[in-house]
Design a protein around this motif. Structure first.
Motif, short mmCIF file in Angstrom:
data_model
loop_
_atom_site.label_atom_id
_atom_site.label_comp_id
_atom_site.label_asym_id
_atom_site.label_seq_id
_atom_site.Cartn_x
_atom_site.Cartn_y
_atom_site.Cartn_z
N ALA A 33 0.86 -1.17 0.00
CA ALA A 33 0.00 0.00 0.00
C ALA A 33 0.90 1.23 0.00
CB ALA A 33 -0.90 0.00 1.22
N MET A 34 0.39 2.31 -0.59
CA MET A 34 1.20 3.53 -0.71
C MET A 34 0.37 4.73 -0.28
SD MET A 34 4.13 2.53 -2.10
CE MET A 34 4.80 4.11 -2.64
N GLY A 35 1.07 5.78 0.08
CA GLY A 35 0.32 6.97 0.45
C GLY A 35 1.13 8.24 0.40
N TRP A 36 0.41 9.34 0.41
CA TRP A 36 0.98 10.68 0.51
C TRP A 36 0.59 11.29 1.85
CZ3 TRP A 36 4.52 12.41 -2.78
CH2 TRP A 36 4.59 11.83 -4.05
N PHE A 37 1.56 11.88 2.49
CA PHE A 37 1.37 12.51 3.78
C PHE A 37 1.95 13.92 3.70
CE2 PHE A 37 0.34 8.57 6.08
CZ PHE A 37 0.73 7.64 5.12
N ARG A 38 1.51 14.79 4.59
CA ARG A 38 2.09 16.12 4.61
C ARG A 38 2.26 16.61 6.03
NH1 ARG A 38 -2.88 19.55 1.82
NH2 ARG A 38 -4.30 19.59 3.63
N GLN A 39 3.23 17.50 6.17
CA GLN A 39 3.50 18.09 7.46
C GLN A 39 3.80 19.56 7.26
OE1 GLN A 39 6.57 16.11 9.74
NE2 GLN A 39 5.83 17.01 11.65
N ILE A 51 -3.54 4.62 -1.11
CA ILE A 51 -4.07 3.73 -2.15
C ILE A 51 -3.61 2.31 -1.88
CG2 ILE A 51 -2.08 4.14 -3.68
CD1 ILE A 51 -4.12 4.18 -6.03
N SER A 52 -4.51 1.38 -2.16
CA SER A 52 -4.21 -0.03 -1.92
C SER A 52 -3.18 -0.54 -2.93
CB SER A 52 -5.48 -0.86 -2.00
OG SER A 52 -6.02 -0.77 -3.31
N LYS A 53 -2.68 -1.73 -2.66
CA LYS A 53 -1.61 -2.28 -3.50
C LYS A 53 -2.06 -2.50 -4.94
CE LYS A 53 -2.49 -6.92 -1.67
NZ LYS A 53 -1.89 -8.06 -0.92
N THR A 54 -3.35 -2.72 -5.16
CA THR A 54 -3.86 -2.90 -6.52
C THR A 54 -4.40 -1.60 -7.12
OG1 THR A 54 -6.08 -3.44 -5.79
CG2 THR A 54 -4.51 -5.28 -6.01
N GLY A 55 -4.58 -0.59 -6.28
CA GLY A 55 -5.17 0.66 -6.73
C GLY A 55 -6.68 0.69 -6.64
N GLY A 56 -7.27 -0.40 -6.16
CA GLY A 56 -8.72 -0.48 -6.14
C GLY A 56 -9.38 0.26 -5.00
N THR A 57 -8.61 0.58 -3.98
CA THR A 57 -9.17 1.28 -2.82
C THR A 57 -8.33 2.52 -2.55
OG1 THR A 57 -9.91 -0.79 -1.83
CG2 THR A 57 -9.72 1.12 -0.37
N THR A 58 -9.02 3.63 -2.34
CA THR A 58 -8.31 4.88 -2.04
C THR A 58 -8.92 5.54 -0.82
OG1 THR A 58 -9.75 6.12 -3.55
CG2 THR A 58 -7.65 5.33 -4.43
N TYR A 59 -8.11 6.39 -0.22
CA TYR A 59 -8.54 7.19 0.93
C TYR A 59 -8.10 8.63 0.66
CZ TYR A 59 -8.01 9.61 5.36
OH TYR A 59 -8.05 10.55 6.35
N TYR A 60 -8.97 9.57 1.01
CA TYR A 60 -8.62 10.98 0.93
C TYR A 60 -9.02 11.66 2.23
CZ TYR A 60 -8.15 10.37 -4.13
OH TYR A 60 -7.77 9.96 -5.38
N ASP A 61 -8.13 12.50 2.73
CA ASP A 61 -8.50 13.36 3.85
C ASP A 61 -9.60 14.31 3.37
OD1 ASP A 61 -7.70 16.22 5.35
OD2 ASP A 61 -7.74 14.45 6.63
N LEU A 102 -3.03 -2.60 5.13
CA LEU A 102 -4.26 -2.06 4.56
C LEU A 102 -4.11 -0.59 4.21
CD1 LEU A 102 -6.80 -3.65 7.07
CD2 LEU A 102 -6.11 -4.53 4.82
N THR A 103 -4.91 -0.16 3.25
CA THR A 103 -4.94 1.26 2.90
C THR A 103 -5.29 2.10 4.11
OG1 THR A 103 -5.75 0.59 0.73
CG2 THR A 103 -5.92 2.92 1.27
#
Length: 126
Positions: A33-39, A51-61, A102-103
Protein backbone atom coordinates in the motif's frame (compact mmCIF):
# COMPACT_ATOMS: atom_id res chain seq x y z
CA UNK A 1 16.62 -2.15 0.97
CA UNK A 2 13.29 -0.47 0.32
CA UNK A 3 13.55 3.14 -0.79
CA UNK A 4 11.07 5.72 -1.96
CA UNK A 5 11.78 9.12 -3.45
CA UNK A 6 9.44 12.03 -4.08
CA UNK A 7 9.57 14.68 -6.79
CA UNK A 8 7.40 17.40 -8.26
CA UNK A 9 7.06 19.90 -5.47
CA UNK A 10 7.44 23.62 -5.98
CA UNK A 11 5.88 27.04 -5.75
CA UNK A 12 2.39 27.48 -7.16
CA UNK A 13 -0.24 30.17 -6.95
CA UNK A 14 -3.57 29.58 -5.24
CA UNK A 15 -5.91 27.81 -7.62
CA UNK A 16 -3.03 26.21 -9.48
CA UNK A 17 -2.01 22.59 -9.91
CA UNK A 18 0.97 20.38 -9.20
CA UNK A 19 1.65 16.70 -9.77
CA UNK A 20 3.78 14.87 -7.26
CA UNK A 21 5.51 11.62 -8.12
CA UNK A 22 7.12 8.93 -6.04
CA UNK A 23 9.32 6.14 -7.26
CA UNK A 24 10.10 3.04 -5.23
CA UNK A 25 12.92 0.53 -5.37
CA UNK A 26 14.04 -2.55 -3.50
CA UNK A 27 10.53 -3.96 -3.18
CA UNK A 28 7.80 -5.77 -5.04
CA UNK A 29 5.79 -2.64 -5.60
CA UNK A 30 2.47 -4.40 -6.09
CA UNK A 31 2.69 -5.88 -2.59
CA UNK A 32 2.67 -2.48 -0.87
CA UNK A 33 0.00 0.00 0.00
CA UNK A 34 1.20 3.53 -0.71
CA UNK A 35 0.32 6.97 0.45
CA UNK A 36 0.98 10.68 0.51
CA UNK A 37 1.37 12.51 3.78
CA UNK A 38 2.09 16.12 4.61
CA UNK A 39 3.50 18.09 7.46
CA UNK A 40 3.18 21.83 7.80
CA UNK A 41 5.43 23.84 10.14
CA UNK A 42 4.39 23.32 13.74
CA UNK A 43 1.88 20.61 12.88
CA UNK A 44 1.84 16.84 12.99
CA UNK A 45 2.28 14.71 9.91
CA UNK A 46 -1.05 13.51 8.57
CA UNK A 47 -2.31 11.36 5.75
CA UNK A 48 -3.43 13.19 2.63
CA UNK A 49 -4.30 10.27 0.37
CA UNK A 50 -3.58 6.56 0.33
CA UNK A 51 -4.07 3.73 -2.15
CA UNK A 52 -4.21 -0.03 -1.92
CA UNK A 53 -1.61 -2.28 -3.50
CA UNK A 54 -3.86 -2.90 -6.52
CA UNK A 55 -5.17 0.66 -6.73
CA UNK A 56 -8.72 -0.48 -6.14
CA UNK A 57 -9.17 1.28 -2.82
CA UNK A 58 -8.31 4.88 -2.04
CA UNK A 59 -8.54 7.19 0.93
CA UNK A 60 -8.62 10.98 0.93
CA UNK A 61 -8.50 13.36 3.85
CA UNK A 62 -11.64 15.49 3.90
CA UNK A 63 -9.55 18.62 3.27
CA UNK A 64 -8.41 17.43 -0.17
CA UNK A 65 -11.34 15.33 -1.33
CA UNK A 66 -12.47 16.47 -4.78
CA UNK A 67 -9.24 18.39 -5.42
CA UNK A 68 -6.51 15.74 -5.22
CA UNK A 69 -6.29 12.45 -7.09
CA UNK A 70 -3.98 9.60 -6.16
CA UNK A 71 -2.88 6.98 -8.67
CA UNK A 72 -0.25 4.31 -9.08
CA UNK A 73 1.42 2.48 -11.92
CA UNK A 74 2.58 -0.91 -10.73
CA UNK A 75 4.45 -1.51 -13.99
CA UNK A 76 6.68 1.48 -13.28
CA UNK A 77 6.90 1.33 -9.47
CA UNK A 78 5.39 4.80 -9.43
CA UNK A 79 2.89 6.68 -7.29
CA UNK A 80 1.37 10.04 -8.21
CA UNK A 81 -0.68 12.75 -6.58
CA UNK A 82 -2.46 15.20 -8.86
CA UNK A 83 -3.23 18.33 -6.86
CA UNK A 84 -5.68 20.81 -8.30
CA UNK A 85 -7.31 23.96 -6.93
CA UNK A 86 -4.46 24.38 -4.49
CA UNK A 87 -4.96 26.52 -1.42
CA UNK A 88 -2.62 28.28 1.00
CA UNK A 89 -3.42 25.58 3.57
CA UNK A 90 -1.93 22.94 1.26
CA UNK A 91 1.53 24.38 1.87
CA UNK A 92 3.60 21.66 3.52
CA UNK A 93 6.32 19.11 3.06
CA UNK A 94 4.81 16.14 1.26
CA UNK A 95 6.06 12.64 1.95
CA UNK A 96 5.56 9.37 0.13
CA UNK A 97 5.39 6.14 2.12
CA UNK A 98 5.11 2.42 1.43
CA UNK A 99 3.89 -0.26 3.83
CA UNK A 100 2.67 -3.81 3.94
CA UNK A 101 -0.91 -3.70 5.11
CA UNK A 102 -4.26 -2.06 4.56
CA UNK A 103 -4.94 1.26 2.90
CA UNK A 104 -6.74 2.39 6.03
CA UNK A 105 -3.57 1.90 8.09
CA UNK A 106 -2.42 5.28 6.80
CA UNK A 107 -4.83 7.17 9.05
CA UNK A 108 -2.81 6.12 12.10
CA UNK A 109 0.42 7.82 11.06
CA UNK A 110 2.16 7.39 14.39
CA UNK A 111 1.70 3.63 14.33
CA UNK A 112 2.45 3.14 10.65
CA UNK A 113 5.41 0.86 9.98
CA UNK A 114 6.38 2.32 6.63
CA UNK A 115 9.31 3.30 4.51
CA UNK A 116 9.37 7.08 4.07
CA UNK A 117 10.89 9.34 1.50
CA UNK A 118 12.76 12.55 2.25
CA UNK A 119 9.87 14.74 1.20
CA UNK A 120 9.18 17.38 -1.41
CA UNK A 121 8.12 20.90 -0.51
CA UNK A 122 4.88 22.37 -1.84
CA UNK A 123 4.36 26.08 -1.35
CA UNK A 124 1.10 27.73 -2.34
CA UNK A 125 1.53 31.48 -2.47
CA UNK A 126 0.96 34.52 -4.64
Amino acid sequence: QVQVEESGGGLVQPGGSLRLSCTASGLTFGDYAMGWFRQAPGKERKAVSCISKTGGTTYYDYSVKGRFTISRDNTKNALHLQMDSLKHDDTAMYYCAAWLGLTSDCTAVGALDATWGQGTLVTVSE
